[in-house]
Design a protein around this motif. Structure first.
Motif, PDB file in Angstrom:
ATOM      1  N   GLN A   1      -8.143  27.307  24.789  1.00 10.82           N
ATOM      2  CA  GLN A   1      -8.324  27.336  23.332  1.00 10.82           C
ATOM      3  C   GLN A   1      -8.056  28.727  22.766  1.00 10.82           C
ATOM      4  O   GLN A   1      -7.389  28.884  21.748  1.00 10.82           O
TER       5      GLN A   1
ATOM      6  N   THR B   1     -14.241  30.443  19.182  1.00  8.74           N
ATOM      7  CA  THR B   1     -13.733  29.489  20.159  1.00  8.74           C
ATOM      8  C   THR B   1     -14.086  29.964  21.561  1.00  8.74           C
ATOM      9  O   THR B   1     -14.361  31.143  21.774  1.00  8.74           O
TER      10      THR B   1
ATOM     11  N   ARG C   1     -21.981  32.203  17.766  1.00  9.70           N
ATOM     12  CA  ARG C   1     -21.008  31.562  16.870  1.00  9.70           C
ATOM     13  C   ARG C   1     -20.410  30.311  17.504  1.00  9.70           C
ATOM     14  O   ARG C   1     -20.168  29.321  16.817  1.00  9.70           O
ATOM     15  N   VAL C   2     -20.184  30.360  18.840  1.00 10.04           N
ATOM     16  CA  VAL C   2     -19.634  29.185  19.527  1.00 10.04           C
ATOM     17  C   VAL C   2     -20.650  28.047  19.441  1.00 10.04           C
ATOM     18  O   VAL C   2     -20.308  26.902  19.138  1.00 10.04           O
ATOM     19  N   ARG C   3     -21.926  28.377  19.651  1.00  4.88           N
ATOM     20  CA  ARG C   3     -22.990  27.370  19.620  1.00  4.88           C
ATOM     21  C   ARG C   3     -23.048  26.700  18.252  1.00  4.88           C
ATOM     22  O   ARG C   3     -23.259  25.499  18.140  1.00  4.88           O
ATOM     23  N   HIS C   4     -22.853  27.482  17.202  1.00  2.00           N
ATOM     24  CA  HIS C   4     -22.926  26.918  15.849  1.00  2.00           C
ATOM     25  C   HIS C   4     -21.564  26.516  15.307  1.00  2.00           C
ATOM     26  O   HIS C   4     -21.445  26.205  14.128  1.00  2.00           O
ATOM     27  N   ASN C   5     -20.563  26.594  16.195  1.00  2.00           N
ATOM     28  CA  ASN C   5     -19.218  26.204  15.815  1.00  2.00           C
ATOM     29  C   ASN C   5     -18.761  26.913  14.535  1.00  2.00           C
ATOM     30  O   ASN C   5     -18.222  26.306  13.616  1.00  2.00           O
ATOM     31  N   TYR C   6     -19.025  28.207  14.488  1.00  2.00           N
ATOM     32  CA  TYR C   6     -18.757  28.990  13.284  1.00  2.00           C
ATOM     33  C   TYR C   6     -17.697  30.054  13.578  1.00  2.00           C
ATOM     34  O   TYR C   6     -17.978  31.076  14.184  1.00  2.00           O
TER      35      TYR C   6
END
Ligand code: ZN
Length: 375
Positions: free
Chosen positions: A287, A282, A274-279
């Protein structure tokens, strides 16, 4: 063993204004059957004595008294079967609470405004609890298991009708109706077992369920469980109802270890993906800490043994993972040297956000901490 309720109770303990000494002690024995916590405790006592020699004499005496209470409790209250303990006591008061653990814990001692809970949350999250049900057509066994320890063991015996001679001998229609009768009897037993299982889960609050029995019995019984319990079944296997509780748990040791590894690996995979796809995710302590305080975190994931010092605003209470001249939100004065990993875990527990721990190497890509976000 520690439960989520213990952690909630420690978090919501009324503030008396007195500092709390939190001691986490590795109580496991070495090859010569010796425990080494006394060396650690004396070193810590010396460290705090030096630190406090310049303070008022009464504070110094109070810290000494707190160390004495900890040592006194171990002498009187520690159960030798355990491998770890968390002891909390007030400096200048007499409150003491100890939580014994069947697993070792890293030696650590802190004096802070609140009881330190991070290490206990790690124990709970890395050692999920299981309800193990063993079923056949006439018996039902329920075990509550944490860290390979059986915390509860309950058994239900039924009184099935014995086959009546005439019904069996009559054959044909009579035998058929007897079979039908037995099937109905099993249905009724499974219904009763399922009700007992639901009650057992309400009382013991297991994280997951394991269902043991022959393939036929497991398949036959499963639909009787309430849907929310069916969904929590993570493992099924064969096991005789008569087996001793210890033997049942021993046979499951491999599964428990594997299940824990899988959960951790899966959590890391979801987070990094999810971090890789900014989805809705965080990474990084700063952060994560910020979004936690904004109430946006759904699941917090922290590397085991992560340490990070930061700051807390003395006016609005906001935590920062970095040092700064003043609070970026209210301009208030900052107190440095605050344990922000403990702060993250505490905030997550206060908000009842799920917390997961993973291997530091596996979380290197997210710099040791990250979160899945609600929005
Ligand atoms: Zn502030």
């Amino acid at each position: 063993m520690v439960s989520r309720e213990d952690i909630q109770r420690l978090i919501h303990r009324p503030d008396t204004g007195r500092p709390i000494l939190s001691a986490f002690l590795d109580m496991s024995v070495d090859a010569t059957n010796k425990r080494h916590y006394t060396t650690f405790l004396s070193k810590e006592r010396a460290r705090f004595s030096e630190l406090d020699s310049e303070r008022a004499t009464h504070e110094f005496t109070d810290i000494g008294a707190a160390f004495d209470r900890v040592a006194g409790w171990i002498d009187d209250g520690f159960d030798e079967a355990n491998k770890g303990v968390a002891i909390y006591t007030e400096i200048g008061g007499d409150w003491l609470e100890a939580i014994q653990l069947p697993v070792p814990i890293q030696n650590r001692l802190e004096i802070a405004a609140h009881p330190v809970i991070g290490p206990l949350v790690e124990v709970v999250e890395c050692n999920h609890s299981y309800a193990v049900f063993v079923v056949d057509r006439e018996h039902f066994r329920m075990l509550s298991v944490v860290c390979g320890q059986v915390l509860a063991d309950q058994r239900i015996e039924t009184e099935p009708d014995e086959p009546r001679r005439h019904a069996v001998q009559a054959g044909g229609e009579a035998a058929k109706s007897y079979q039908k009768y037995k099937a109905e009897e099993t249905r009724q037993f499974f219904k009763d077992f399922a009700a007992a299982a639901a009650e057992f889960c309400r009382r013991h609050r297991p994280d997951h369920l394991v269902l043991l029995g022959t393939d036929d019995n497991v398949k036959g019984f499963l639909p009787f469980l309430p849907i929310e319990l069916q969904e929590r079944v993570v493992h099924t296997a064969a096991a005789p109802v008569e087996a001793g509780a210890a033997a049942i748990v021993d046979r499951l040791a491999g599964f428990f270890a594997q299940h824990q590894e899988q959960r951790e690996a899966r959590a890391v995979e979801v987070l990094t993906d999810r971090v890789r796809h900014n989805y809705f995710a965080t990474a990084g302590v700063q952060q994560t800490l910020e979004l936690l305080q904004e109430g946006k975190v759904e699941t917090l994931i922290v590397a085991r043994d992560l340490h990070r010092a930061g700051a807390q605003c003395q006016r609005c209470g906001f935590f920062l993972a970095r040092t700064d001249r003043e609070c970026p939100y209210c301009g208030g004065e900052l107190r440095n040297g605050v344990d922000v990993v403990e702060a993250m875990i505490r905030i997550a527990e206060e908000q009842e956000v799920a917390v997961g721990f993973a291997d530091p190497a596996a979380l290197a890509a997210v710099k040791g901490a990250g979160a899945l976000l609600k929005f």
